[in-house]
Scaffold this motif. Sequence first.
Motif, mmCIF file in Angstrom:
data_model
loop_
_atom_site.group_PDB
_atom_site.id
_atom_site.type_symbol
_atom_site.label_atom_id
_atom_site.label_comp_id
_atom_site.label_asym_id
_atom_site.label_seq_id
_atom_site.Cartn_x
_atom_site.Cartn_y
_atom_site.Cartn_z
ATOM 1 N N UNK A 9 0.475 -0.981 0.046
ATOM 2 C CA UNK A 9 -0.263 0.172 -0.463
ATOM 3 C C UNK A 9 1.060 1.052 -0.362
ATOM 4 N N UNK A 10 1.796 1.191 0.335
ATOM 5 C CA UNK A 10 3.026 2.144 0.009
ATOM 6 C C UNK A 10 3.438 2.970 -1.291
ATOM 7 N N UNK A 11 3.824 4.416 -1.480
ATOM 8 C CA UNK A 11 3.653 5.093 -2.688
ATOM 9 C C UNK A 11 4.961 4.891 -2.897
ATOM 10 N N UNK A 12 6.595 5.123 -1.788
ATOM 11 C CA UNK A 12 7.402 4.879 -2.068
ATOM 12 C C UNK A 12 8.121 4.475 -0.746
ATOM 13 N N UNK A 13 9.353 4.288 -1.051
ATOM 14 C CA UNK A 13 10.193 3.562 0.283
ATOM 15 C C UNK A 13 11.347 4.740 -0.180
ATOM 16 N N UNK A 14 12.038 4.958 1.044
ATOM 17 C CA UNK A 14 13.444 5.721 1.497
ATOM 18 C C UNK A 14 14.475 4.880 0.854
ATOM 19 N N UNK A 15 15.725 4.972 0.102
ATOM 20 C CA UNK A 15 16.666 4.075 -0.102
ATOM 21 C C UNK A 15 17.213 3.947 1.966
ATOM 22 N N UNK A 16 16.871 5.197 2.003
ATOM 23 C CA UNK A 16 17.883 4.581 4.082
ATOM 24 C C UNK A 16 17.094 3.744 4.212
ATOM 25 N N UNK A 17 15.819 3.581 4.646
ATOM 26 C CA UNK A 17 14.906 3.184 5.005
ATOM 27 C C UNK A 17 14.796 1.456 4.105
ATOM 28 N N UNK A 18 15.444 1.154 2.757
ATOM 29 C CA UNK A 18 15.492 -0.216 2.089
ATOM 30 C C UNK A 18 16.775 -0.882 2.490
ATOM 31 N N UNK A 19 17.585 0.685 2.942
ATOM 32 C CA UNK A 19 19.276 0.259 2.584
ATOM 33 C C UNK A 19 18.878 -0.895 3.973
ATOM 34 N N UNK A 20 18.128 0.036 5.292
ATOM 35 C CA UNK A 20 18.051 -0.449 6.565
ATOM 36 C C UNK A 20 17.959 -2.289 6.671
ATOM 37 N N UNK A 21 16.770 -2.162 5.753
ATOM 38 C CA UNK A 21 15.959 -3.887 6.113
ATOM 39 C C UNK A 21 16.870 -5.117 5.232
ATOM 40 N N UNK A 22 17.908 -4.247 3.750
ATOM 41 C CA UNK A 22 18.362 -5.170 3.543
ATOM 42 C C UNK A 22 19.613 -5.899 4.554
ATOM 43 N N UNK A 23 20.130 -4.611 5.495
ATOM 44 C CA UNK A 23 21.113 -5.056 6.532
ATOM 45 C C UNK A 23 20.992 -5.708 7.091
ATOM 46 N N UNK A 24 19.151 -6.239 7.712
ATOM 47 C CA UNK A 24 19.050 -6.726 8.584
ATOM 48 C C UNK A 24 18.705 -8.203 8.303
ATOM 49 N N UNK A 25 17.805 -8.044 7.285
ATOM 50 C CA UNK A 25 17.157 -10.027 6.719
ATOM 51 C C UNK A 25 18.579 -9.209 5.502
ATOM 52 N N UNK A 26 19.714 -9.517 5.810
ATOM 53 C CA UNK A 26 20.953 -9.867 5.612
ATOM 54 C C UNK A 26 20.085 -10.650 3.993
ATOM 55 N N UNK A 27 19.991 -9.133 2.822
ATOM 56 C CA UNK A 27 19.501 -9.640 1.193
ATOM 57 C C UNK A 27 19.608 -8.251 0.709
#
Length: 67
Positions: free
Chosen positions: A38-56
């Motif tokens: 349902x999101x319209x956008x995601x910040x690169x900084x948030x995406x980066x943190x997600x990838x860092x935490x989930x190791x993906x």
Amino acid sequence: MIVVNLDVMMAKRKMSSQELAERIGITQANLSILKTNKGKAIRFSTLEKICEVLKCTPGEILEYKED
């Protein structure tokens, strides 16, 4: 259309929404918006943190599908 496969990656890592939200510094409500596409956008900084935490990679979370 961009599909967010966050649930899949969270299941693979055995991580709850609450834990992920806390570790990346966003509210569970905002994480829910991302998870349900349902999101319209995601910040690169948030995406980066997600990838860092989930190791993906971003490509494991975001997928392009034709309508």
